[in-house]
Design a protein around this motif. Structure first.
Motif, mmCIF file in Angstrom:
data_model
loop_
_atom_site.group_PDB
_atom_site.id
_atom_site.type_symbol
_atom_site.label_atom_id
_atom_site.label_comp_id
_atom_site.label_asym_id
_atom_site.label_seq_id
_atom_site.Cartn_x
_atom_site.Cartn_y
_atom_site.Cartn_z
ATOM 1 N N GLY A 200 0.809 -1.209 0.000
ATOM 2 C CA GLY A 200 0.000 0.000 0.000
ATOM 3 C C GLY A 200 0.842 1.259 0.000
ATOM 4 O O GLY A 200 2.075 1.208 0.052
ATOM 5 N N PRO A 201 0.208 2.408 -0.021
ATOM 6 C CA PRO A 201 0.935 3.681 -0.001
ATOM 7 C C PRO A 201 1.491 3.984 1.385
ATOM 8 O O PRO A 201 1.039 3.425 2.391
ATOM 9 N N ASP A 202 2.472 4.866 1.436
ATOM 10 C CA ASP A 202 3.021 5.297 2.723
ATOM 11 C C ASP A 202 1.965 6.106 3.482
ATOM 12 O O ASP A 202 1.371 7.028 2.941
ATOM 13 N N GLU A 203 1.753 5.738 4.770
ATOM 14 C CA GLU A 203 0.752 6.415 5.586
ATOM 15 C C GLU A 203 1.351 7.309 6.659
ATOM 16 O O GLU A 203 0.657 8.136 7.247
ATOM 17 N N PHE A 204 2.645 7.119 6.931
ATOM 18 C CA PHE A 204 3.305 7.882 7.988
ATOM 19 C C PHE A 204 4.812 7.838 7.727
ATOM 20 O O PHE A 204 5.288 6.969 6.982
ATOM 21 N N PRO A 205 5.584 8.745 8.323
ATOM 22 C CA PRO A 205 7.040 8.726 8.122
ATOM 23 C C PRO A 205 7.676 7.505 8.782
ATOM 24 O O PRO A 205 7.211 7.028 9.814
ATOM 25 N N TYR A 206 8.749 7.031 8.186
ATOM 26 C CA TYR A 206 9.525 5.938 8.774
ATOM 27 C C TYR A 206 10.658 6.564 9.576
ATOM 28 O O TYR A 206 11.660 7.014 9.013
ATOM 29 N N VAL A 207 10.485 6.603 10.882
ATOM 30 C CA VAL A 207 11.426 7.291 11.758
ATOM 31 C C VAL A 207 11.977 6.324 12.797
ATOM 32 O O VAL A 207 11.360 5.293 13.107
ATOM 33 N N VAL A 208 13.142 6.663 13.347
ATOM 34 C CA VAL A 208 13.720 5.878 14.440
ATOM 35 C C VAL A 208 12.881 6.117 15.688
ATOM 36 O O VAL A 208 12.723 7.262 16.129
ATOM 37 N N VAL A 209 12.332 5.050 16.248
ATOM 38 C CA VAL A 209 11.441 5.177 17.397
ATOM 39 C C VAL A 209 12.077 4.657 18.681
ATOM 40 O O VAL A 209 11.593 4.929 19.774
ATOM 41 N N ALA A 210 13.190 3.933 18.571
ATOM 42 C CA ALA A 210 13.886 3.430 19.761
ATOM 43 C C ALA A 210 15.319 3.079 19.386
ATOM 44 O O ALA A 210 15.611 2.777 18.220
ATOM 45 N N MET A 211 16.207 3.113 20.383
ATOM 46 C CA MET A 211 17.605 2.792 20.110
ATOM 47 C C MET A 211 18.282 2.215 21.354
ATOM 48 O O MET A 211 17.802 2.360 22.474
ATOM 49 N N ASN A 212 19.410 1.575 21.117
ATOM 50 C CA ASN A 212 20.251 1.030 22.171
ATOM 51 C C ASN A 212 21.687 1.130 21.686
ATOM 52 O O ASN A 212 21.933 1.124 20.473
ATOM 53 N N PHE A 213 22.632 1.224 22.599
ATOM 54 C CA PHE A 213 24.011 1.534 22.228
ATOM 55 C C PHE A 213 24.961 0.634 22.998
ATOM 56 O O PHE A 213 24.827 0.477 24.210
ATOM 57 N N ASP A 214 25.934 0.026 22.292
ATOM 58 C CA ASP A 214 26.883 -0.855 22.962
ATOM 59 C C ASP A 214 28.090 -1.053 22.050
ATOM 60 O O ASP A 214 28.141 -0.517 20.932
ATOM 61 N N LYS A 215 29.019 -1.871 22.513
ATOM 62 C CA LYS A 215 30.136 -2.266 21.665
ATOM 63 C C LYS A 215 29.627 -3.182 20.555
ATOM 64 O O LYS A 215 28.607 -3.853 20.713
ATOM 65 N N HIS A 223 19.688 -6.491 22.917
ATOM 66 C CA HIS A 223 19.467 -5.120 22.466
ATOM 67 C C HIS A 223 18.218 -5.033 21.584
ATOM 68 O O HIS A 223 17.497 -4.026 21.627
ATOM 69 N N GLY A 224 17.970 -6.066 20.791
ATOM 70 C CA GLY A 224 16.741 -6.084 20.002
ATOM 71 C C GLY A 224 15.505 -6.072 20.878
ATOM 72 O O GLY A 224 14.526 -5.364 20.601
ATOM 73 N N LEU A 225 15.548 -6.838 21.969
ATOM 74 C CA LEU A 225 14.431 -6.855 22.905
ATOM 75 C C LEU A 225 14.326 -5.545 23.667
ATOM 76 O O LEU A 225 13.220 -5.049 23.934
ATOM 77 N N ALA A 226 15.456 -4.929 23.988
ATOM 78 C CA ALA A 226 15.462 -3.685 24.757
ATOM 79 C C ALA A 226 14.766 -2.555 24.005
ATOM 80 O O ALA A 226 14.015 -1.776 24.591
ATOM 81 N N VAL A 227 15.015 -2.464 22.684
ATOM 82 C CA VAL A 227 14.355 -1.395 21.928
ATOM 83 C C VAL A 227 12.847 -1.636 21.864
ATOM 84 O O VAL A 227 12.051 -0.694 21.916
ATOM 85 N N ALA A 228 12.446 -2.908 21.779
ATOM 86 C CA ALA A 228 11.014 -3.213 21.781
ATOM 87 C C ALA A 228 10.373 -2.856 23.118
ATOM 88 O O ALA A 228 9.270 -2.302 23.170
ATOM 89 N N LEU A 229 11.064 -3.163 24.213
ATOM 90 C CA LEU A 229 10.543 -2.824 25.544
ATOM 91 C C LEU A 229 10.401 -1.323 25.723
ATOM 92 O O LEU A 229 9.441 -0.838 26.328
ATOM 93 N N SER A 230 11.361 -0.568 25.189
ATOM 94 C CA SER A 230 11.283 0.880 25.287
ATOM 95 C C SER A 230 10.057 1.415 24.565
ATOM 96 O O SER A 230 9.381 2.329 25.049
ATOM 97 N N ILE A 231 9.755 0.854 23.410
ATOM 98 C CA ILE A 231 8.575 1.278 22.648
ATOM 99 C C ILE A 231 7.306 1.016 23.445
ATOM 100 O O ILE A 231 6.409 1.862 23.528
ATOM 101 N N VAL A 232 7.225 -0.157 24.064
ATOM 102 C CA VAL A 232 6.048 -0.513 24.864
ATOM 103 C C VAL A 232 5.931 0.395 26.078
ATOM 104 O O VAL A 232 4.845 0.882 26.417
#
Length: 267
Positions: A200-215, A223-232
């Motif tokens: 379908g067409p774009d309905e909203f901007p694709y933006v960074v909604v969560a992040m995590n930082f490490d080596k 870290h994948g789970l951490a960004v999901a938890l932050s969103i929730v």
């Protein structure tokens, strides 16, 4: 100067695409802020002379950083490996972990501020689908710590990012040969809003909604789970998570998939 004042001035610099330097921040306070604006930010111009704004902002900025810096230590000179080991030994692992949680929270709150800039009707169109991936972030000191040197990097808490390696952190292959494409730095795990309907067409901007930082290459599933938890935690919906082989299927299923599924069920 308050933490709020520091963040607002840094935001002004970022919005005008200026370097986030203490000199530029001091110029804003000294030459560009009106007295009502200073009062709103809790800045009292009568307590310091014009020539002291640089040092005042420097102290306020580092006062903010001190409570969220998970890697405390000197950054004004290169250390020998023996000196660096003393720094490591003096760190409190519990306190460093606490500060890591704080800096992750601050980073995601800053991202949330940009998400909230979207109109409410537009944000509601996003159903919680995300794309998760990690990207290298170069350290300020490009020369990393090498095994043959007695010195550590000017940014010694960073690590090698290796593009050809599966885990992005092993500089040698199984025969001991060094990979050519490597850089000294960090790895940012990012979650980006993703489409509800790829056809379908774009309905909203694709933006960074969560992040995590490490080596690089450290605890990819975590870290994948951490960004999901932050969103929730910020009240957003939970949809489908898309990731490359580093997350699915390379991560152990018990580390990521069931926990993310529980997030969807709870939502």
């Amino acid at each position: 100067m308050s933490d709020r004042g520091v963040l607002v001035i840094l935001l002004v610099l970022a919005r005008q695409h200026s370097p986030l330097l203490v000199t530029r921040a001091a110029d804003i306070v000294q030459y560009r802020l009106s007295d009502p604006a200073k009062e709103m930010l809790g800045i009292d111009p009568d307590t310091v002379g014009d020539a002291d704004w640089y040092y005042r902002f420097w102290r306020a900025f580092h006062s903010l950083l001190d409570v969220i810096d998970p890697y405390p230590g000197p950054r004004n000179r290169c250390l020998t490996k023996d000196e660096w080991q003393v720094v490591i030994d003096c760190r409190d692992p519990v306190e460093c972990a606490r500060k890591q949680e704080r800096i992750d929270w601050v980073a995601n709150q800053l991202l949330e501020a940009s998400v909230q800039e979207m109109p409410h009707w537009m944000r509601r169109k996003w159903k919680g689908n995300i794309c998760i991936d990690a990207t290298p972030v170069a350290a300020h000191g490009e020369r990393g710590t090498s095994k043959g040197s007695d010195w550590v990097s000017i940014e010694p808490d960073a690590a090698w990012y290796v593009r050809e390696s599966d885990d992005h952190r092993d500089r040698e292959d199984d025969r001991g040969k060094h990979y050519r494409k490597s850089s000294w730095g960090w790895e940012a795990t990012l979650a980006v809003t993703s489409t509800n309907d790829p056809s379908g067409p774009d309905e909203f901007p694709y933006v960074v909604v969560a992040m995590n930082f490490d080596k690089p290459g450290m605890d990819v599933a975590g870290h994948g789970l951490a960004v999901a938890l932050s969103i929730v935690d910020r009240g957003h919906p939970v949809g489908t998570a898309i990731g490359d082989r580093a997350y699915l299927p390379s991560s152990k299923p018990e580390d990521l998939q069931p926990q993310y599924l529980q997030l969807k069920i709870a939502a």
